[in-house]
Scaffold this active site. Structure first.
Site: not given
Length: 290
Positions: A95, A196
């Protein structure tokens, strides 16, 4: 670079069914190596490879399971697809990062709300959990989040953190455990959460935010928002406003932020030591309303 005999390129070629043309070593994170890989058929991939430490493969399996589980309910594109997995390997799309914009932040707030409103059947998850290299007790349970949060998140970490917290800090956190019913706010059903969601696990691309490195489980949706606030995030006010517009939160959420931040702060005490002690104890005091 030249791929040495210890590199996972040969295994990746078998796993992906194509030759590997380039492997760039990005260094290490916790117990795994990070690689940027280009295949002969033109794909750009991000690979995590277990570096041999105990349990590192289990961590990668949990990450893959969490990404797939979140992806079942997330708006398209928010959670990267798992390209492939094998023992000690996790393959994801590469990405390319971009600057976060206010519009992207608002979109992310709405998409996170949509993910959270896809409820989970239980608190916990169907796989052994990890946050970084700290194990999580993910046994599936129904009931109230407050009780689950104490027994499956806070209480298991307290003995590990206690030597650094000292007796006074430990007693303060023990009070949070004892008074959790008063502190937890209105009951909510379990939501699919990242688990998280600090700012480093939100990757901004030209197409919007992407969630990476989850400790996914059925939990309380305020946990993800409190994690975003823990170390700050780009355009956080836009994210929170868009989220609240799409999926309003119960009154008093801001007062509960320290309660939800207490667990990740304890994780930091366990992993990194004394520099997080004062902030952890301060969060416990704030959670108690003192």
């Amino acid at each position: 670079m030249t791929v040495s005999g210890t590199d996972p390129a040969a295994r990746l070629e078998i796993l992906l069914g194509t030759a590997i043309s380039t492997v760039i070593d990005l260094g290490r994170s916790h117990a795994w190596r990070l690689l940027r890989v280009r295949t002969a058929d033109g794909r750009e991939l991000f690979v995590k490879a277990a570096a041999g430490q105990h349990d590192s493969d289990s961590v990668l399996r949990a990450e893959a399971a969490g990404l797939r589980w979140l992806g079942q309910a997330a708006p398209a594109g928010l959670v990267p697809a798992v390209e492939a997995t094998e023992t000690g390997l996790l393959v994801l799309p590469w990405l390319a990062e971009a600057e976060p914009t206010p519009a992207a932040a608002e979109r992310f707030g709405r998409e996170l709300a949509a993910l959270h409103t896809a409820s989970a059947a239980h608190f916990g998850a169907e796989w052994p959990g990890w946050i970084a290299t700290v194990p999580q007790d993910n046994r599936l349970e129904t009931g109230e989040w407050a009780d689950w949060y104490v027994r499956r998140r806070l209480a298991p970490l307290l003995p590990l953190a206690a030597p650094r917290l000292g007796s006074g800090g430990s007693r303060t956190i023990e009070r949070v455990l004892t008074e959790i019913e008063r502190l937890a706010g209105p009951a909510e059903p379990p939501s699919r959460i990242h688990g998280d969601l600090w700012s480093g696990n939100v990757l901004w691309t030209e197409s919007g935010a992407r969630l990476i490195d989850p400790a996914a489980h059925g939990g309380h949706r305020e946990t993800d928002l409190a994690m975003l606030e823990l170390f700050g995030a780009p355009h956080l006010d836009r994210i929170l406003a868009a989220y609240h517009e799409a999926a309003p939160l119960a009154d008093g959420r801001q007062e509960r932020v320290p309660l939800h931040q207490l667990y990740p702060l304890l994780v930091h005490v366990v992993l990194y030591g004394g520099s997080y002690v004062d902030r952890t104890v301060a969060a416990a005091i704030a959670a108690l309303g003192q």
